[in-house]
Design a protein around this motif. Structure first.
Motif, PDB file in Angstrom:
ATOM      1  N   PRO A 430      29.189   5.086   8.761  1.00 31.82           N
ATOM      2  CA  PRO A 430      29.695   6.632   9.323  1.00 31.82           C
ATOM      3  C   PRO A 430      31.954   6.303   9.270  1.00 31.82           C
ATOM      4  O   PRO A 430      31.922   5.252   8.914  1.00 31.82           O
ATOM      5  N   ARG A 431      32.266   6.975   9.313  1.00 35.99           N
ATOM      6  CA  ARG A 431      33.557   7.453   9.364  1.00 35.99           C
ATOM      7  C   ARG A 431      34.224   7.867  11.373  1.00 35.99           C
ATOM      8  O   ARG A 431      33.334   9.550  11.207  1.00 35.99           O
ATOM      9  N   PHE A 432      34.507   6.949  11.734  1.00 38.18           N
ATOM     10  CA  PHE A 432      35.623   7.552  12.991  1.00 38.18           C
ATOM     11  C   PHE A 432      36.604   8.118  12.387  1.00 38.18           C
ATOM     12  O   PHE A 432      37.760   7.452  11.563  1.00 38.18           O
ATOM     13  N   SER A 433      37.446   9.151  13.340  1.00 37.60           N
ATOM     14  CA  SER A 433      38.355   9.154  13.165  1.00 37.60           C
ATOM     15  C   SER A 433      39.266   9.934  14.723  1.00 37.60           C
ATOM     16  O   SER A 433      38.513  10.385  15.255  1.00 37.60           O
ATOM     17  N   LEU A 434      40.378  10.444  14.507  1.00 40.45           N
ATOM     18  CA  LEU A 434      41.298  10.837  16.501  1.00 40.45           C
ATOM     19  C   LEU A 434      42.207  11.938  15.683  1.00 40.45           C
ATOM     20  O   LEU A 434      42.903  11.701  14.754  1.00 40.45           O
ATOM     21  N   SER A 435      42.339  12.380  15.800  1.00 39.06           N
ATOM     22  CA  SER A 435      43.097  13.684  15.936  1.00 39.06           C
ATOM     23  C   SER A 435      43.585  14.284  17.066  1.00 39.06           C
ATOM     24  O   SER A 435      43.714  14.149  18.351  1.00 39.06           O
ATOM     25  N   ALA A 436      45.051  15.264  16.691  1.00 41.56           N
ATOM     26  CA  ALA A 436      46.478  15.252  17.886  1.00 41.56           C
ATOM     27  C   ALA A 436      46.952  16.771  17.875  1.00 41.56           C
ATOM     28  O   ALA A 436      47.130  16.698  16.753  1.00 41.56           O
ATOM     29  N   LEU A 437      47.243  17.445  18.294  1.00 39.79           N
ATOM     30  CA  LEU A 437      47.621  18.820  18.071  1.00 39.79           C
ATOM     31  C   LEU A 437      48.026  19.231  19.329  1.00 39.79           C
ATOM     32  O   LEU A 437      47.658  19.185  20.334  1.00 39.79           O
ATOM     33  N   ILE A 438      49.592  19.168  19.507  1.00 41.20           N
ATOM     34  CA  ILE A 438      50.586  19.961  20.136  1.00 41.20           C
ATOM     35  C   ILE A 438      50.912  21.133  19.587  1.00 41.20           C
ATOM     36  O   ILE A 438      52.155  20.965  18.314  1.00 41.20           O
ATOM     37  N   GLY A 439      51.489  22.097  20.603  1.00 43.01           N
ATOM     38  CA  GLY A 439      52.288  22.975  19.799  1.00 43.01           C
ATOM     39  C   GLY A 439      53.369  24.208  21.095  1.00 43.01           C
ATOM     40  O   GLY A 439      53.054  24.008  22.107  1.00 43.01           O
ATOM     41  N   LEU A 440      53.616  25.243  19.817  1.00 40.36           N
ATOM     42  CA  LEU A 440      53.886  26.061  21.171  1.00 40.36           C
ATOM     43  C   LEU A 440      53.611  27.132  20.393  1.00 40.36           C
ATOM     44  O   LEU A 440      53.507  27.762  19.098  1.00 40.36           O
ATOM     45  N   GLN A 441      53.488  28.163  21.390  1.00 43.90           N
ATOM     46  CA  GLN A 441      52.551  29.550  20.893  1.00 43.90           C
ATOM     47  C   GLN A 441      53.295  30.808  21.361  1.00 43.90           C
ATOM     48  O   GLN A 441      52.802  31.316  22.786  1.00 43.90           O
TER      49      GLN A 441
END
Length: 608
Positions: A430-441
């Motif tokens: 298996p493949r493990f990953s981390l993701s993050a998102l930050i923004g203004l809307q």
């Protein structure tokens, strides 16, 4: 920290149903009563630097080290929480914390009694500890081990025509000819040859591919901004409304190389880069040998043309005397026909030799990166045939593996194929990953930079191939087949190199013997010419016999010129088979630009 570790081991072994009682019992035991495998191998546990230095060994100990680090971080979360009045505890109650405080250092006890554990902070620390645990795993797949090859101690056809030499002694092997024109041609070819420039661009490409492979181990981050103006349909609730949306965001992603697939890709890319460098050196070896070979062909054609023209002049004189004797009634028409036939045969030798000379010039122009008409017709100007010395410096068989670039390149290709097996093996996991998102809307531009417009997300993900029709298994089998093919190719390259050296030694030795006999024939024919001339001056011989003796000497000289050519070509083949033209000790870094650097000119080279 040692007491914290002991505390945490005992708490983890206690029953979760009765936390207070279990924690009290554990904390009131002495240190000597602790009997746990983690303490039994405490003295034998390797340090972090030892584990990093040997990533492929003691994987279990590395994982235990990472797990203990996670536990240390968890205790640190309890000890570093901000002090507040006791409001109850969802991890350890007050009596348990009092027991813990009695076993901790004096400076930690009051802090533990006046804090409320922070579960959120502990979860974050445990999460990053889990990340460290995943990163502590070693790459899957076979580790590369250099192939050992048994080689003979000496060459089979070594008949004292060679003597031992170092790899640096073969760097400018063409200096043994002591021909300054050849030295200049080779240096010019190294600086302007198109094939060498093409090989240099392959090195640049391989280096860029290695950087791409290494970048897969690092996180990626992107940013973006946008604006949309939309209108809803009038046939839905709140239809017909218009809306503006302003967006500014940054997103990051990181795939954890848990099973070392990307590490194996880096290994394969670095091995391929090294193989490309060896291919550049192989082109350099071939280039120097080809320049020398065509230069020798040019010199041989020029030498044979001189001999052929001398023979033609002598045969024309013989034909003239034969006709004069026939006019005086001292000969017959058969002698005239034979003389004309011999003259026509000699004249027929000139066009092929002229063609060989022109073709050798054209090939030299190509190797020098010039058009045929750009090479000066007066260059090379001198008409001497380069001759090798009677004994040549040569490498022993054990040094061929380090000197020949094609063998070195085949070994690096084998290492790359071995790493590709690890890449294919890692695809099965298996493949493990981390993701993050930050923004203004925001729907209004002035409110975009306010705190209320913020949004973010963070989380891990796992992807595991479940059903692929056997594609990944087949890819693994294909990589193993390529590994076997690379290993066989490496072995064949070694055998080919040994055979080429032995063939060149045989040719050089046999041609030396043949040249000695031809040199004796030239000396004998010269003596015959001198004797016939002496007899002619004394009136004991005719001038026709003098011409015949001179023609025989010219024919012997032509055969000697051909032998000189073959002997010089045998020397070129020998040093090409040994990988001459570069040196391991003095090898410069492979070029990164299309224009190749000029090599150092040969110096201090004398005929042994």
């Amino acid at each position: 920290m040692g007491r914290c570790r002991e505390l945490l081991i005992k708490v983890n072994r206690s029953s979760a149903a009765n936390t207070t009682t279990a924690a009290s019992q554990v904390l009131h035991h002495g240190k000597g009563s602790v009997n746990h495998p983690a303490d039994a191998d405490k003295k034998n546990r390797p340090s972090l630097w030892t584990l990093l230095a040997r990533p492929g060994r003691r994987v279990g100990q590395a994982r235990r080290f990472a797990l203990n680090l996670c536990r240390y971080l968890y205790i640190l979360a309890i000890l570093t929480a901000q002090p507040t009045p006791i409001r109850g505890c969802n991890l350890l109650d007050a009596p348990s914390r009092q027991g813990i405080a009695s076993k901790l250092p004096c400076c930690w006890g009051p802090q533990l009694m006046n804090v409320t554990p922070c579960p959120a902070f502990a979860r974050r620390l445990s999460f990053w500890g889990l990340v460290f645990l995943l990163a502590a795993c070693s790459p899957v797949g076979p580790d590369y081990q250099a192939t050992r090859t048994e080689l003979p101690a000496r060459w089979l056809n070594d008949r004292k025509q060679i003597f031992p030499a170092t790899t640096s002694g073969l760097q400018h092997w063409w200096g043994l000819f002591q021909d300054t024109e050849l030295d200049a041609l080779i240096q010019e070819a190294v600086t302007a040859n198109p094939d060498l420039a093409i090989a240099a661009t392959r090195i640049r490409e391989a280096r860029a591919q290695a950087l791409i492979a290494g970048a897969e181990l690092l996180p990626t981050m992107d940013g973006g901004a946008g604006f949309t103006h939309s209108r809803k349909s009038e046939h839905i609730p709140s239809g017909g409304a218009r809306q503006d949306l302003f967006l500014l965001h940054f997103d990051a992603a990181w795939e954890l190389d848990l099973f070392g697939g990307y590490q194996r890709q880096v290994e394969a890319a670095e091995a391929s880069l090294a193989a490309t460098r060896e291919a550049y050196r192989d082109v350099l070896v071939s280039l120097t040998a080809e320049v020398a070979r065509h230069y020798i062909d040019l010199r041989a054609a020029q030498q044979r043309l001189l001999v052929a023209r001398k023979n033609i002049a002598l045969q024309q004189r013989i034909l003239q005397l034969t006709q004069e004797r026939f006019a005086l009634g001292l000969g017959d028409s058969l002698a005239i026909a034979q003389a004309r036939t011999q003259l026509a045969l000699l004249q027929a030798q000139v066009p092929p030799l002229q063609s060989s000379e022109a073709q050798a010039r054209h090939q030299l122009a190509l190797l020098l990166g010039k058009q045929p008409h750009q090479l000066d017709q007066d260059r090379p100007g001198q008409q001497t045939q380069p001759l090798p010395p009677s004994r040549l410096p040569a490498l022993p068989p054990s040094a061929i593996l380090r000197q020949r670039p094609d063998i070195r390149g085949a070994e690096r290709q084998l290492a790359a194929a071995n790493a590709e097996v690890g890449v294919a093996t890692a695809d099965l996991f298996p493949r493990f990953s981390l993701s993050a998102l930050i923004g203004l809307q925001s729907t209004q531009l002035p409110q975009l930079i306010t705190s209320g417009s913020r949004y973010w997300s963070l989380g891990p993900a796992i992807q595991w191939p479940l059903v692929d029709g056997g594609r990944r298994r087949a890819a693994l089998e294909a990589s193993e087949a390529r590994l076997d093919r690379a290993r066989l190719h490496y072995q064949k390259t070694i055998l080919t190199a040994l055979a080429e050296v032995e063939d060149a030694l045989v040719d050089f030795d046999r041609e030396q013997s043949a040249r000695l006999r031809l040199a004796e024939a030239v000396d004998s024919s010269s003596q015959a010419v001198d004797l016939s001339q002496s007899q002619y001056k004394a009136g004991l011989n005719t001038f026709l016999n003098v011409l015949l003796a001179s023609a025989t000497r010219a024919q012997s000289e032509d055969k000697l010129a051909q032998s000189d050519q073959r002997l010089a070509l045998a020397m070129v083949a020998l040093y090409k088979a040994m990988g001459g033209g570069w040196s391991i000790e003095t090898a410069a870094p492979a070029p990164t630009e299309p224009v190749n650097p000029k090599p150092s000119p040969p110096s201090g080279q004398t005929r042994p």
